[in-house]
Design a protein around this motif. Structure first.
Motif, PDB file in Angstrom:
ATOM      1  N   ALA A   5      28.160  44.255 -17.934  1.00  0.00           N
ATOM      2  CA  ALA A   5      29.443  44.119 -17.210  1.00  0.00           C
ATOM      3  C   ALA A   5      29.824  42.653 -17.222  1.00  0.00           C
ATOM      4  O   ALA A   5      30.276  42.111 -16.223  1.00  0.00           O
ATOM      5  N   VAL A  11      27.733  38.953 -23.764  1.00  0.00           N
ATOM      6  CA  VAL A  11      26.582  38.788 -24.669  1.00  0.00           C
ATOM      7  C   VAL A  11      25.924  40.152 -24.907  1.00  0.00           C
ATOM      8  O   VAL A  11      25.296  40.370 -25.933  1.00  0.00           O
ATOM      9  N   ARG A  65      52.890  34.801  -8.355  1.00  0.00           N
ATOM     10  CA  ARG A  65      52.453  34.685  -9.746  1.00  0.00           C
ATOM     11  C   ARG A  65      53.622  35.089 -10.624  1.00  0.00           C
ATOM     12  O   ARG A  65      54.215  36.166 -10.422  1.00  0.00           O
ATOM     13  N   LEU A 108      48.150  33.037 -21.546  1.00  0.00           N
ATOM     14  CA  LEU A 108      47.351  34.261 -21.740  1.00  0.00           C
ATOM     15  C   LEU A 108      47.688  34.857 -23.096  1.00  0.00           C
ATOM     16  O   LEU A 108      48.788  35.369 -23.291  1.00  0.00           O
ATOM     17  N   VAL A 126      30.593  48.190 -19.883  1.00  0.00           N
ATOM     18  CA  VAL A 126      31.722  48.588 -19.030  1.00  0.00           C
ATOM     19  C   VAL A 126      32.745  47.454 -18.974  1.00  0.00           C
ATOM     20  O   VAL A 126      32.410  46.288 -19.212  1.00  0.00           O
ATOM     21  N   GLY A 127      33.975  47.789 -18.616  1.00  0.00           N
ATOM     22  CA  GLY A 127      35.017  46.787 -18.371  1.00  0.00           C
ATOM     23  C   GLY A 127      35.354  45.968 -19.606  1.00  0.00           C
ATOM     24  O   GLY A 127      35.294  46.447 -20.742  1.00  0.00           O
ATOM     25  N   ASP A 128      35.706  44.696 -19.364  1.00  0.00           N
ATOM     26  CA  ASP A 128      36.158  43.837 -20.459  1.00  0.00           C
ATOM     27  C   ASP A 128      35.079  43.631 -21.527  1.00  0.00           C
ATOM     28  O   ASP A 128      35.399  43.247 -22.652  1.00  0.00           O
ATOM     29  N   ALA A 129      33.834  43.862 -21.210  1.00  0.00           N
ATOM     30  CA  ALA A 129      32.785  43.781 -22.241  1.00  0.00           C
ATOM     31  C   ALA A 129      32.995  44.885 -23.279  1.00  0.00           C
ATOM     32  O   ALA A 129      32.687  44.720 -24.451  1.00  0.00           O
ATOM     33  N   ALA A 138      48.960  46.085 -17.008  1.00  0.00           N
ATOM     34  CA  ALA A 138      48.075  45.834 -15.853  1.00  0.00           C
ATOM     35  C   ALA A 138      46.941  46.856 -15.779  1.00  0.00           C
ATOM     36  O   ALA A 138      46.635  47.388 -14.718  1.00  0.00           O
ATOM     37  N   MET A 141      41.700  45.836 -14.967  1.00  0.00           N
ATOM     38  CA  MET A 141      40.830  46.102 -13.820  1.00  0.00           C
ATOM     39  C   MET A 141      40.689  47.611 -13.577  1.00  0.00           C
ATOM     40  O   MET A 141      39.598  48.126 -13.308  1.00  0.00           O
ATOM     41  N   ASN A 142      41.823  48.308 -13.721  1.00  0.00           N
ATOM     42  CA  ASN A 142      41.861  49.761 -13.546  1.00  0.00           C
ATOM     43  C   ASN A 142      40.845  50.445 -14.474  1.00  0.00           C
ATOM     44  O   ASN A 142      40.052  51.309 -14.050  1.00  0.00           O
TER      45      ASN A 142
HETATM   46  C1  LIG Z   1      45.200  35.814 -15.641  1.00  0.00           C
HETATM   47  C2  LIG Z   1      44.780  37.277 -15.643  1.00  0.00           C
HETATM   48  C3  LIG Z   1      45.545  38.208 -14.945  1.00  0.00           C
HETATM   49  C4  LIG Z   1      45.155  39.559 -14.902  1.00  0.00           C
HETATM   50  N1  LIG Z   1      45.920  40.460 -14.214  1.00  0.00           N
HETATM   51  C5  LIG Z   1      45.519  41.746 -14.146  1.00  0.00           C
HETATM   52  C6  LIG Z   1      46.282  42.716 -13.422  1.00  0.00           C
HETATM   53  O1  LIG Z   1      47.322  42.394 -12.857  1.00  0.00           O
HETATM   54  N2  LIG Z   1      45.830  43.994 -13.373  1.00  0.00           N
HETATM   55  C7  LIG Z   1      44.676  44.379 -14.007  1.00  0.00           C
HETATM   56  O2  LIG Z   1      44.294  45.565 -13.934  1.00  0.00           O
HETATM   57  N3  LIG Z   1      43.948  43.499 -14.704  1.00  0.00           N
HETATM   58  C8  LIG Z   1      44.329  42.196 -14.792  1.00  0.00           C
HETATM   59  N4  LIG Z   1      43.595  41.300 -15.506  1.00  0.00           N
HETATM   60  C9  LIG Z   1      42.404  41.790 -16.222  1.00  0.00           C
HETATM   61  C10 LIG Z   1      41.222  41.916 -15.267  1.00  0.00           C
HETATM   62  O3  LIG Z   1      41.022  40.695 -14.572  1.00  0.00           O
HETATM   63  C11 LIG Z   1      39.981  42.260 -16.088  1.00  0.00           C
HETATM   64  O4  LIG Z   1      40.250  43.375 -16.913  1.00  0.00           O
HETATM   65  C12 LIG Z   1      38.820  42.609 -15.168  1.00  0.00           C
HETATM   66  O5  LIG Z   1      38.486  41.473 -14.360  1.00  0.00           O
HETATM   67  C13 LIG Z   1      37.598  43.029 -15.984  1.00  0.00           C
HETATM   68  O6  LIG Z   1      36.497  43.170 -15.102  1.00  0.00           O
HETATM   69  P1  LIG Z   1      35.031  42.941 -15.649  1.00  0.00           P
HETATM   70  O7  LIG Z   1      34.155  43.083 -14.440  1.00  0.00           O
HETATM   71  O8  LIG Z   1      34.793  43.822 -16.818  1.00  0.00           O
HETATM   72  O9  LIG Z   1      34.973  41.461 -16.218  1.00  0.00           O
HETATM   73  P2  LIG Z   1      35.118  40.065 -15.414  1.00  0.00           P
HETATM   74  O10 LIG Z   1      36.050  40.190 -14.247  1.00  0.00           O
HETATM   75  O11 LIG Z   1      35.424  39.044 -16.468  1.00  0.00           O
HETATM   76  O12 LIG Z   1      33.667  39.838 -14.833  1.00  0.00           O
HETATM   77  C14 LIG Z   1      32.562  39.531 -15.657  1.00  0.00           C
HETATM   78  C15 LIG Z   1      31.550  38.757 -14.810  1.00  0.00           C
HETATM   79  O13 LIG Z   1      30.353  38.585 -15.569  1.00  0.00           O
HETATM   80  C16 LIG Z   1      29.903  37.262 -15.397  1.00  0.00           C
HETATM   81  N5  LIG Z   1      29.103  36.911 -16.587  1.00  0.00           N
HETATM   82  C17 LIG Z   1      29.533  36.693 -17.848  1.00  0.00           C
HETATM   83  N6  LIG Z   1      28.514  36.437 -18.657  1.00  0.00           N
HETATM   84  C18 LIG Z   1      27.402  36.494 -17.901  1.00  0.00           C
HETATM   85  C19 LIG Z   1      26.016  36.322 -18.166  1.00  0.00           C
HETATM   86  N7  LIG Z   1      25.586  36.040 -19.398  1.00  0.00           N
HETATM   87  N8  LIG Z   1      25.152  36.467 -17.150  1.00  0.00           N
HETATM   88  C20 LIG Z   1      25.578  36.769 -15.908  1.00  0.00           C
HETATM   89  N9  LIG Z   1      26.880  36.953 -15.587  1.00  0.00           N
HETATM   90  C21 LIG Z   1      27.774  36.806 -16.578  1.00  0.00           C
HETATM   91  C22 LIG Z   1      31.180  36.435 -15.244  1.00  0.00           C
HETATM   92  O14 LIG Z   1      30.913  35.205 -14.601  1.00  0.00           O
HETATM   93  C23 LIG Z   1      32.043  37.371 -14.405  1.00  0.00           C
HETATM   94  O15 LIG Z   1      31.802  37.193 -13.031  1.00  0.00           O
HETATM   95  C24 LIG Z   1      43.979  39.963 -15.582  1.00  0.00           C
HETATM   96  C25 LIG Z   1      43.214  39.031 -16.292  1.00  0.00           C
HETATM   97  C26 LIG Z   1      43.617  37.692 -16.335  1.00  0.00           C
HETATM   98  C27 LIG Z   1      42.767  36.700 -17.109  1.00  0.00           C
END
Ligand SMILES: Cc1cc2nc3c(=O)[nH]c(=O)nc-3n(C[C@H](O)[C@H](O)[C@H](O)COP(=O)(O)OP(=O)(O)OC[C@H]3O[C@@H](n4cnc5c(N)ncnc54)[C@H](O)[C@@H]3O)c2cc1C
Length: 233
Positions: A5, A11, A65, A108, A126-129, A138, A141-142
């Protein structure tokens, strides 16, 4: 069991999906600002104009924003605060923007990505990974939350009943939603952004597409359904 995640610079992804993934880049980016100002409207404003797209969103009573469509190589320090406000106002006709000090600027870039594999043995993404979407819909996050809900059920079944069927099904179940969200994000992006080099035909067709959504209850319903997300069956 390991859950990758770790976001878009994951990575874990290299181990689970060593061949990478499906990728698309767009010729647009958003110039995002955070401003210390009161809200300019009660709801989000998505505005498409011949000069480009703008989005006015609300953070709180004191912080807002806002985004402008820009070139992906735009220098975030090129425009003064006054020029940014003038450009935002030009792209939101009919709304009086309430201005304040701009305290953050970022660019962006727009990318769509889906990893080739979401599961390898006992490591899941999961998620952005696992995937990224352009911000227009948007959905980032969803989608991340939806993955986690599915994986939570799968891990619970594995740990409490020794049953790995939900885990094995996780990629297929998650990908059905992920690709729908990819399509929605691509569609919103293409419909709302004027592309460089677009012909008059392209622009007129794009406006007709937008009217087909806002002037049709069925069109508006699809947008609302996809924007808020699909049920987690
Ligand atoms: C400017 C901006 C605006 C956005 N607006 C929206 C919106 O309006 N609506 C929406 O749905 N989505 C939005 N998003 C997208 C949303 O933020 C992401 O899709 C969401 O945060 C993904 O969640 P995640 O937990 O997969 O990843 P992230 O939120 O990126 O979390 C990953 C976490 O893993 C940690 N990490 C990384 N590598 C390691 C490692 N090697 N060891 C330990 N920890 C690590 C990071 O520090 C971070 O805390 C936006 C994104 C950006 C950049």
């Amino acid at each position: 069991m390991i859950v990758g995640a770790d976001g878009s610079r994951s990575v874990a992804r290299a181990t689970v999906s060593p061949t990478g993934g499906h990728f698309r880049e767009y010729p647009f980016a958003w110039f995002g600002i955070l401003t210390e100002a009161p809200p300019s409207a009660d709801e989000l404003i998505y505005s498409t104009t011949p000069d480009g797209f703008a989005l006015i969103s609300q953070r709180s009573e004191t912080v807002q924003r806002m985004y402008l469509q820009c070139d992906p190589n735009e220098d975030p320090n090129r425009m003064s605060d006054a020029e940014l406000w003038a450009e935002l106002q030009r792209r939101t006709p009919g709304v009086e923007l309430r201005e304040g000090p701009i305290f953050q600027r970022d660019i962006l870039r727009f990318r769509s990505f889906v990893a080739h594999r979401l599961l390898h043995g006992r490591i899941a993404l999961v998620g952005d990974a696992a995937h990224t979407v352009p911000p227009t819909g948007a959905k980032g996050m969803n989608l991340a939350v939806a993955d986690v809900v599915l994986l939570d059920r799968a891990i619970a079944a594995l740990l409490t009943e020794g049953d790995d069927q939900l885990l094995q099904a996780y990629p297929e179940t998650a990908l059905a939603r992920i690709w729908k969200a990819q399509h929605f994000s691509w569609w919103m992006t293409s419909m709302l952004h004027a592309a460089d080099g677009a012909s008059e035909f392209d622009d007129m067709r794009r406006m007709a597409e937008l009217r087909s959504v806002v002037e049709s209850e069925a069109g508006s319903r699809y947008l609302a359904e996809a924007y808020t997300g699909w049920p987690l069956a």
